[in-house]
Scaffold this motif. Structure first.
Motif, mmCIF file in Angstrom:
data_model
loop_
_atom_site.group_PDB
_atom_site.id
_atom_site.type_symbol
_atom_site.label_atom_id
_atom_site.label_comp_id
_atom_site.label_asym_id
_atom_site.label_seq_id
_atom_site.Cartn_x
_atom_site.Cartn_y
_atom_site.Cartn_z
ATOM 1 N N TRP A 103 0.871 -1.385 0.017
ATOM 2 C CA TRP A 103 0.065 -0.013 0.127
ATOM 3 C C TRP A 103 1.105 1.363 -0.010
ATOM 4 O O TRP A 103 0.721 2.152 -0.887
ATOM 5 N N ILE A 104 1.667 1.347 0.921
ATOM 6 C CA ILE A 104 2.573 2.548 1.187
ATOM 7 C C ILE A 104 3.545 2.625 -0.017
ATOM 8 O O ILE A 104 3.848 3.781 -0.618
ATOM 9 N N GLY A 105 4.087 1.372 -0.313
ATOM 10 C CA GLY A 105 5.021 1.566 -1.611
ATOM 11 C C GLY A 105 4.408 2.077 -2.901
ATOM 12 O O GLY A 105 4.906 2.883 -3.448
ATOM 13 N N TRP A 106 3.461 1.536 -3.225
ATOM 14 C CA TRP A 106 2.723 1.939 -4.389
ATOM 15 C C TRP A 106 2.376 3.342 -4.321
ATOM 16 O O TRP A 106 2.197 4.092 -5.336
ATOM 17 N N LYS A 107 1.584 3.935 -3.144
ATOM 18 C CA LYS A 107 1.251 5.108 -2.872
ATOM 19 C C LYS A 107 2.498 6.184 -3.011
ATOM 20 O O LYS A 107 2.267 7.309 -3.774
ATOM 21 N N ARG A 108 3.697 5.966 -2.619
ATOM 22 C CA ARG A 108 4.574 6.743 -2.776
ATOM 23 C C ARG A 108 5.231 6.779 -4.128
ATOM 24 O O ARG A 108 5.723 7.624 -4.660
ATOM 25 N N TRP A 109 5.229 5.673 -4.887
ATOM 26 C CA TRP A 109 5.784 5.475 -6.151
ATOM 27 C C TRP A 109 5.107 6.106 -7.034
ATOM 28 O O TRP A 109 5.431 7.087 -8.120
ATOM 29 N N LYS A 110 3.398 5.913 -7.071
ATOM 30 C CA LYS A 110 2.943 6.303 -8.031
ATOM 31 C C LYS A 110 2.008 7.847 -7.581
ATOM 32 O O LYS A 110 1.285 8.441 -8.281
ATOM 33 N N ARG A 111 2.188 8.127 -6.391
ATOM 34 C CA ARG A 111 1.721 9.553 -5.549
ATOM 35 C C ARG A 111 0.100 9.444 -5.870
ATOM 36 O O ARG A 111 -0.418 10.447 -6.480
ATOM 37 N N THR A 112 -0.296 8.446 -5.372
ATOM 38 C CA THR A 112 -1.779 8.282 -5.417
ATOM 39 C C THR A 112 -2.288 9.024 -4.334
ATOM 40 O O THR A 112 -1.725 9.283 -3.200
ATOM 41 N N LYS A 113 -3.639 9.306 -4.608
ATOM 42 C CA LYS A 113 -4.427 9.981 -3.544
ATOM 43 C C LYS A 113 -5.716 9.505 -3.068
ATOM 44 O O LYS A 113 -6.403 8.648 -3.920
ATOM 45 N N VAL A 114 -6.073 9.430 -1.985
ATOM 46 C CA VAL A 114 -7.397 8.972 -1.613
ATOM 47 C C VAL A 114 -8.525 9.584 -2.376
ATOM 48 O O VAL A 114 -8.535 11.014 -2.695
ATOM 49 N N VAL A 115 -9.489 8.913 -2.790
ATOM 50 C CA VAL A 115 -10.559 9.252 -3.615
ATOM 51 C C VAL A 115 -11.498 10.160 -2.992
ATOM 52 O O VAL A 115 -11.951 9.690 -1.826
ATOM 53 N N ALA A 116 -11.697 11.499 -3.410
ATOM 54 C CA ALA A 116 -12.631 12.285 -3.050
ATOM 55 C C ALA A 116 -14.008 11.831 -2.834
ATOM 56 O O ALA A 116 -14.514 11.222 -4.084
ATOM 57 N N LEU A 117 -15.047 11.905 -1.833
ATOM 58 C CA LEU A 117 -16.435 11.631 -1.790
ATOM 59 C C LEU A 117 -17.068 12.232 -2.937
ATOM 60 O O LEU A 117 -18.055 11.785 -3.496
ATOM 61 N N ALA A 118 -16.954 13.590 -3.039
ATOM 62 C CA ALA A 118 -17.687 14.430 -3.951
ATOM 63 C C ALA A 118 -17.486 13.943 -5.587
ATOM 64 O O ALA A 118 -18.219 14.179 -6.205
ATOM 65 N N THR A 119 -16.372 13.524 -5.625
ATOM 66 C CA THR A 119 -15.916 13.215 -7.225
ATOM 67 C C THR A 119 -15.750 11.673 -7.380
ATOM 68 O O THR A 119 -15.322 11.285 -8.370
ATOM 69 N N MET A 120 -16.238 10.806 -6.472
ATOM 70 C CA MET A 120 -16.159 9.429 -6.410
ATOM 71 C C MET A 120 -16.890 8.916 -7.594
ATOM 72 O O MET A 120 -18.171 9.266 -7.744
ATOM 73 N N ASP A 121 -16.602 8.064 -8.574
ATOM 74 C CA ASP A 121 -17.210 7.428 -9.713
ATOM 75 C C ASP A 121 -18.380 6.497 -9.161
ATOM 76 O O ASP A 121 -18.089 5.263 -8.830
ATOM 77 N N LEU A 122 -19.689 6.873 -9.190
ATOM 78 C CA LEU A 122 -20.774 5.903 -8.959
ATOM 79 C C LEU A 122 -21.627 5.588 -9.875
ATOM 80 O O LEU A 122 -22.538 4.834 -9.812
ATOM 81 N N ASP A 123 -21.119 5.803 -11.134
ATOM 82 C CA ASP A 123 -21.977 5.657 -12.200
ATOM 83 C C ASP A 123 -21.405 4.654 -13.328
ATOM 84 O O ASP A 123 -22.423 3.755 -13.801
ATOM 85 N N SER A 124 -20.158 4.801 -13.725
ATOM 86 C CA SER A 124 -19.722 3.574 -14.687
ATOM 87 C C SER A 124 -19.864 2.370 -14.201
ATOM 88 O O SER A 124 -19.461 1.940 -13.107
ATOM 89 N N GLY A 125 -20.624 1.465 -15.073
ATOM 90 C CA GLY A 125 -20.651 0.261 -14.790
ATOM 91 C C GLY A 125 -21.943 -0.117 -13.853
ATOM 92 O O GLY A 125 -22.056 -1.371 -13.624
ATOM 93 N N ALA A 126 -22.727 0.819 -13.558
ATOM 94 C CA ALA A 126 -23.877 0.535 -12.539
ATOM 95 C C ALA A 126 -24.962 -0.271 -13.130
ATOM 96 O O ALA A 126 -25.349 -0.204 -14.212
ATOM 97 N N ARG A 127 -25.318 -0.970 -12.082
ATOM 98 C CA ARG A 127 -26.325 -2.010 -12.553
ATOM 99 C C ARG A 127 -25.917 -2.942 -13.997
ATOM 100 O O ARG A 127 -26.975 -3.369 -14.730
ATOM 101 N N GLY A 128 -24.519 -3.187 -14.262
ATOM 102 C CA GLY A 128 -24.265 -3.870 -15.016
ATOM 103 C C GLY A 128 -24.657 -3.262 -16.656
ATOM 104 O O GLY A 128 -24.774 -3.997 -17.641
ATOM 105 N N GLY A 129 -24.727 -1.730 -16.743
ATOM 106 C CA GLY A 129 -24.728 -1.168 -17.849
ATOM 107 C C GLY A 129 -26.255 -1.015 -18.060
ATOM 108 O O GLY A 129 -26.411 -0.383 -19.074
ATOM 109 N N LEU A 130 -27.284 -1.375 -17.217
ATOM 110 C CA LEU A 130 -28.631 -1.279 -17.505
ATOM 111 C C LEU A 130 -29.053 0.046 -16.657
ATOM 112 O O LEU A 130 -28.459 0.505 -15.736
ATOM 113 N N THR A 131 -30.297 0.629 -17.446
ATOM 114 C CA THR A 131 -31.009 1.676 -16.623
ATOM 115 C C THR A 131 -31.773 1.193 -15.539
ATOM 116 O O THR A 131 -32.058 -0.066 -15.455
#
Length: 566
Positions: free
Chosen positions: A509-537
């Motif tokens: 976890w820490i090694g990949w985070k420092r190497w790729k400089r990843t950040k915790v995903v923000a709640l407001a911008t978290m992707d909740l739609d892509s692939g939802a319901r298997g692509g169905l409405t």
């Protein structure tokens, strides 16, 4: 014709070459389901090739629903139950029953959390993908490698465990012969097409399920005095130091074995999530999980504790590295019933169970690392496939690592059993805890972005108590292993097998985070739609749920058996 009804789900699984699949010459794609592991099971067909004969496209699904159902039912039944329960019983029948019962509660809340996530977002990659999407890409990276290590450790355990039932017939043959033979068989199975693999797993799972049912019936008869000529009752619960041989420390130590035996239960939810009708199958799988665990594990352990003394020399004892003459608790019960032919049958079932569990574990491990390679989380060479779509490089890599872990059996098979169950058990607990964390983060983002709860087809009961309680209990179980490690002096095997996985997870976890400089995903911008319901409405999902189920004798028979057994 290319069927990309769930193209949105595939797109977000890390399969960057899916566009190639759409333009492949003569390519036919038909989605049929998954194995229930964290990667999709697919029909491995030739597609557009490069000059080296390597496939440029991804694997295509190809298991029938019949295979998926029984893989889900039998997927959690392996040597952890047939053989490893002997380790749990050595701590006393009370310790074993409490540990398996509480782990069942943990799994129930884990399943409800995963059920909510997978019903709404049935994407390949399961909770590993959720970790990247809802927490932090570095967290998803660590979770993926943790899950891979979990499976290679499990396969190494199975390779060593297969010698135990066989040694009942051929005690003079070195156990290494059977371990190597098993690995040759399972590597060969994993080199063929997935459709053949699915059919084999279907029959293996059916045999295991029927064997468990037969054991429960015979075990109840033996405990009641109907077979074997002795009425046991609760005699073994009053035997010497029973029911709690090593006190509180013994109970805590048994949690690792119980977690190892029951890990894979979350895969039942993944089977439903990767199916064509997740909105129907996931709630059903979640409702059934407690009944399934109660029948196959808790009831089996309870019956063993009524009949077998905790100090039976034929059990694998966690405090001893000596495995000479050990046999399965299941075989012991049949011998006490006076049904020696049935004991031989049960031994044969355990051999097929080891083959099945080892094959499934190796499949899950190599597909997991293959997907990681496609996502850039592992060396690219592990993402390449043969002409028939088999990820051979990933398969050989996992087989070599597994053989390396299995080779430690030469320094004492009983000790290595404890070590492998400890590493794999803690890895399984970390996966379950991660599901709880991901679920909490998902709900927080769901509320933050203004969604309503009635938009979720399935909602986990007792939220937020369920995932929070589950997470806290898992932490108590993992860190509680320090107590039995120092209870009677320093036990280095228990300590290192229980805590080795924690720094490894943190390092990834820490090694990949420092190497790729990843950040915790923000709640407001978290992707909740892509692939939802298997692509169905939402409307299409409701129409699908309203469709009548297929009728016919075969479908009805399978539905009845599935309902009874799980």
């Amino acid at each position: 014709m290319v069927n990309l009804a769930r193209y949105g789900s595939l797109r977000h699984s890390g399969y960057d070459d899916i566009d190639n699949a759409k333009t492949g010459q003569g390519l036919e794609v038909e989605e049929l389901g998954t194995t229930g592991y964290d990667t999709p099971i697919v029909e491995e067909i030739p597609v557009e090739m490069d000059r080296g004969g390597e496939s440029k496209t991804e694997l295509v699904r190809g298991l029938s629903q019949r295979c998926i159902s029984f893989i889900a039912l039998g997927g959690v039944i392996g040597s952890g139950l047939f053989i490893g329960t002997g380790t749990a019983l050595s701590a006393g029948p009370g310790s074993a029953l409490i540990a398996y019962s509480i782990v069942s509660v943990i799994i129930y809340f884990t399943m409800t959390s995963l059920g909510e996530l997978a019903t709404y977002l049935p994407i390949p990659g399961s909770f590993n993908a959720y970790g990247t999407r809802f927490v932090d890409p570095a967290f998803g990276f660590a979770l993926s490698w943790n899950y891979w290590l979990n499976w290679v450790s499990t396969v190494a355990y199975e390779a060593g465990a297969v010698a135990i039932p066989i040694s009942y017939w051929l005690p003079q043959v070195n156990f290494a012969v059977w371990g190597i033979s098993l690995m040759v068989i399972v590597v060969t199975i994993n080199c063929v097409t997935v459709r053949g693999y699915g059919e084999a797993e279907f029959w293996f799972a059916l045999v295991k399920i029927l064997a468990i049912c037969m054991f429960i019936i015979v075990g109840i008869a033996v405990a009641a005095g109907g077979l074997g000529g002795h009425h046991y009752g609760f005699e073994m619960w009053r035997y010497k130091k029973a029911p709690f041989v090593s006190g509180f420390g013994g109970v805590l130590n048994t949690f690792i074995q119980a977690g190892f035996s029951m890990q894979g239960s979350e895969l039942v939810g993944v089977v439903a999530a990767e199916s064509q009708r997740p909105a129907k199958l996931i709630p059903r799988a979640t409702r059934q999980i407690v009944f399934r665990l109660a029948i196959f594990f808790v009831l089996s352990v309870f019956i063993m504790g009524l009949i077998i003394p905790y100090d039976d020399p034929q059990l694998i004892n966690m405090d001893s590295g000596n495995d000479s003459g050990v046999i399965s608790p299941f075989t012991i019960v049949f011998l006490k019933a006076g049904i020696e032919p049935a004991a031989h049958i049960m031994n044969a079932v355990m051999v097929t169970s080891s083959i099945s569990a080892c094959s499934s574990g190796l499949y899950a491990a190599c597909r997991t690392v293959h997907v990681m390679a496609m996502q850039g989380h592992a060396p690219k060479i592990l993402g390449r496939t043969t002409r028939r779509g088999v990820p051979l490089h990933a398969l050989l890599f996992c087989a070599v690592v597994t053989l390396g872990l299995w080779a430690f059996n030469f320094v004492g098979q009983g000790i290595v059993f404890v070590f492998l169950t400890g590493v794999s058990g803690v890895a399984g607990y970390l996966a379950w805890a991660s599901i709880c964390v991901v679920h909490i983060r998902f709900r927080m983002a769901w509320k933050r972005q203004g969604h309503r709860l009635d938009e979720l087809r399935y909602r986990a009961p007792l939220y937020p108590f369920g995932p929070v309680f589950c997470f806290v209990l898992i932490c108590v179980v993992i860190f509680g292993q320090a107590y039995p490690s120092f209870q009677n002096g320093f036990d280095k095997i228990t300590f290192f097998s229980s805590f080795l996985e924690l720094p490894l997870f943190a390092l990834f976890w820490i090694g990949w985070k420092r190497w790729k400089r990843t950040k915790v995903v923000a709640l407001a911008t978290m992707d909740l739609d892509s692939g939802a319901r298997g692509g169905l409405t939402l409307e299409e999902e409701e129409d699908m749920l309203a469709e009548p189920s297929k009728r016919g004798f075969k479908a009805a028979a399978l539905k009845v058996v599935a309902g009874i057994l799980g």
